[in-house]
Scaffold this motif. Structure first.
Motif, short mmCIF file in Angstrom:
data_model
loop_
_atom_site.label_atom_id
_atom_site.label_comp_id
_atom_site.label_asym_id
_atom_site.label_seq_id
_atom_site.Cartn_x
_atom_site.Cartn_y
_atom_site.Cartn_z
N ILE A 1 47.04 -44.36 -10.04
CA ILE A 1 46.57 -43.68 -8.58
C ILE A 1 47.53 -44.60 -7.68
N GLU B 1 51.95 -33.46 -6.96
CA GLU B 1 50.37 -33.03 -7.33
C GLU B 1 49.44 -31.49 -6.95
N ALA C 1 47.87 -37.95 -10.62
CA ALA C 1 47.85 -39.37 -9.93
C ALA C 1 48.97 -39.68 -9.44
N SER D 1 48.96 -38.11 -6.11
CA SER D 1 48.67 -38.39 -5.33
C SER D 1 49.28 -40.08 -4.77
N GLY D 2 49.39 -41.19 -5.19
CA GLY D 2 49.77 -41.98 -5.30
C GLY D 2 50.36 -42.61 -4.26
#
Length: 594
Positions: A97, A125, A174, A177-178
């Motif tokens: 992330i 996401e 991941a 969200s990252g």
């Protein structure tokens, strides 16, 4: 004579005010609305627009935290991965992330802009949450049910299509969200102008509000959503995370007509590379004693915003060689051999951020202990609140957030205005000072943890008593306060110091401090165990898998010493940062008395 001086001061004040307003107007011209037209300060931006971003932030952290905090349970009980492999899956997921945060920051600053980056990767996401929920609900997408605690050999580990679907869903989450995380902070901050006095004050309040939204999301995830996962199943829990993310995206889209959006700057690293290359090529030249002889800002490249001119500073003088003019007509036309003072000053600012960033790594190493060893401490204590209710040790992480949802509004509403009168700084406490206070307090979190562990161990081994879990509260509370100072101060400092067009990328860099801190924690545990293994039978301070045999208290004392040394190092670098940039009035956000 006195009247003449008063008139002169009045003219100077009016000239300074006009310069501030001109900078604000130029900043507004650089931002656009959702249709790509120049933004209107009366219609776009401000706290009204930022509220929609804060809604997204609260819902996003709610969804991702609920998945991350209970993921290892799902991986072991449903996917039937062994403990060691399951732990690696979770840590790799969290680390990925933060790596993707750098990608999101780069794409935003260079190509997409923060709004479109959030929207695109927000749906990525969301698709990951939905796929996780579908797999958790359908038996044919999971291994056959069994009890891995009774007989691990009878449990079939997820393989083939089932494993592929799981990892695809996990890394969609991941990736999304990252890429979303750093842009949420940057996009909300973009709704305020750093050059306008009133909006600069509101920008500081926004960073506090962003941390409040983060705390609310974490608190709900650690309590309500974890309870839903435990009592209604992981499929429902993942579905709730998907619903939370959907609400966040609705909040973002609802604010579309109110946002002021910054245009992407194409390659954000090219101006930096040009300064380094030009300085190396002219390394044998001598810098002129008069900085006015350096190449100024009247030949500005497309990658540098004209309104963001920076005055020359005396720090890192080697880079000034990139601005030295030579008698060569081709050199003046080649940006890889001749750079502007503004370009060089932006690179100097970025370099000066490195030691500040490095100072927060040990801070996040302490955070890693509160999410691992401190939870183990809680597991070995009396968790009973009543005859029928026990406090889950993992919920101990909610303690600081319960406090922060009350403390952050009080801090912003009462303390900041009071401190603003004393310091004259828009943020009340300057960001560098705020970071330092948090780093100093984190030391006492480890001191509290060490004292508690010594008391818990002696009570258990010598007296046969089990302490109440409430004894562990102080170390979480102290760190919660320190995180409020350090985390918010770091984000505000990086955003205000960032070069034009690199706001999202530097926000992403602050998230990397978390991954470095957790990695350092793993290294420290391994090194400490190796050094303290004095005999063949001894496995070191932390190698017995039994807190009554381990010496976790000594490890906490070691971290307290490291934290104090880190704080002293931070004092040196923060003072250097302030002194070296003192002549740069537009970017000094520190405090001479830090």
């Amino acid at each position: 004579m006195e009247d003449t001086n008063k008139q002169s001061n009045k003219w100077e004040h009016e000239e300074a005010s006009n310069e501030v307003m001109n900078n604000w107007e130029l900043a507004e011209e650089e931002s656009v609305d959702w249709r790509g037209r120049p933004s209107n300060p009366n219609k776009h931006g401000g706290m009204r627009a930022a509220l929609f971003v804060l809604g997204l932030q609260a819902f996003e952290i709610m969804g991702i935290a609920a998945v991350g905090n209970n993921l290892i349970t799902y991986v072991i009980n449903e996917m039937h991965f062994p403990l060691s492999k399951a732990a690696n899956i979770v840590t790799n997921f969290v680390g990925t992330i933060f790596i993707f945060a750098l990608l999101g920051g780069y794409l935003s600053d260079a190509f997409l802009g923060s709004f479109w980056t959030i929207l695109i990767f927000g749906f990525v996401e969301l698709s990951g949450f939905i796929l996780l929920s579908v797999q958790a609900h359908l038996p044919q997408l999971k291994p056959l049910k069994c009890n891995p605690l009774i007989d691990q050999n009878s449990c079939e580990e997820a393989k083939g299509l089932k494993a592929m679907i799981f990892f695809m869903a996990l890394y969609l989450v991941a990736l999304g969200s990252g890429c979303v995380k750093p842009n949420m902070i940057a996009h909300g901050a973009d709704q305020f102008s750093k050059s306008h006095p009133k909006q600069s004050k509101r920008l500081s309040s926004y960073f506090n509000a962003a941390y409040f939204a983060f705390s609310m999301g974490e608190l709900i995830a650690l309590t309500l959503l974890v309870w839903v996962q435990t009592h209604s199943g992981m499929d429902v829990g993942f579905g709730v995370s998907a619903a939370a993310m959907t609400m966040g995206l609705i909040s973002l889209v609802s604010g579309t007509m109110y946002f002021r959006n910054k245009r992407p700057r194409r390659s954000i690293f090219t101006p930096i590379a040009q300064v380094v290359v030009a300085a190396i090529l002219k390394r044998k030249l001598v810098c002129p004693s008069d900085p006015r002889m350096l190449h100024g800002d009247h030949h500005v490249s497309n990658d540098v915003v004209p309104s963001s001119t920076l005055p020359h500073t005396s720090r890192l003088r080697f880079l000034d060689k990139a601005c030295i003019k030579v008698e060569d007509t081709n050199t003046k036309e080649n940006p890889w051999r001749l750079c502007t003072v503004t370009q060089v000053e932006q690179v100097k600012t970025l370099i000066s951020l490195v030691p500040i960033f490095a100072s927060t790594i040990v801070f996040n190493t302490i955070l890693a202990q509160l999410q691992t060893f401190s939870v183990q401490q809680g597991s070995s204590m009396n968790t009973r609140l009543s005859n029928s209710f026990h406090i889950p040790p993992a919920s101990l992480q909610a303690i600081p957030y319960i406090m922060l949802i009350f403390l952050v509004p009080i801090y912003d509403s009462f303390f900041v205005p009071f401190a603003r009168k004393l310091t004259g700084h828009n943020s009340g406490i300057p960001p560098l000072t705020r970071i330092g206070i948090g780093l100093f307090l984190s030391t006492f979190s480890m001191v509290s943890a060490a004292l508690l562990e010594k008391k818990r161990r002696d009570s258990s081994v010598l007296d046969g008593r089990v302490l109440s879990i409430f004894w562990i509260t102080p170390q979480f509370l102290i760190f919660g306060v320190s995180e409020m100072f350090t985390a918010v101060g770091l984000i505000e400092f990086f955003y205000k110091e960032s070069a034009k067009g690199m706001e999202s990328f530097l926000m992403a860099l602050t998230y990397c401090s978390y991954s470095f801190g957790f990695y350092l924690s793993s290294v420290l545990v391994s090194v400490v165990n190796k050094i303290t293994s004095t005999s063949v039978d001894s496995k070191g301070w932390l190698g017995e898998n039994d807190l009554n045999k381990d010496r976790l208290d000594l490890f906490y004392w070691l971290l307290a010493v490291l934290s104090l040394l880190n704080f002293l190092s931070y004092l040196f670098w923060s003072r250097w940062n302030i002194k070296s940039s003192r002549s740069n009035n537009t970017n000094v956000v520190g405090d001479e008395n830090i």
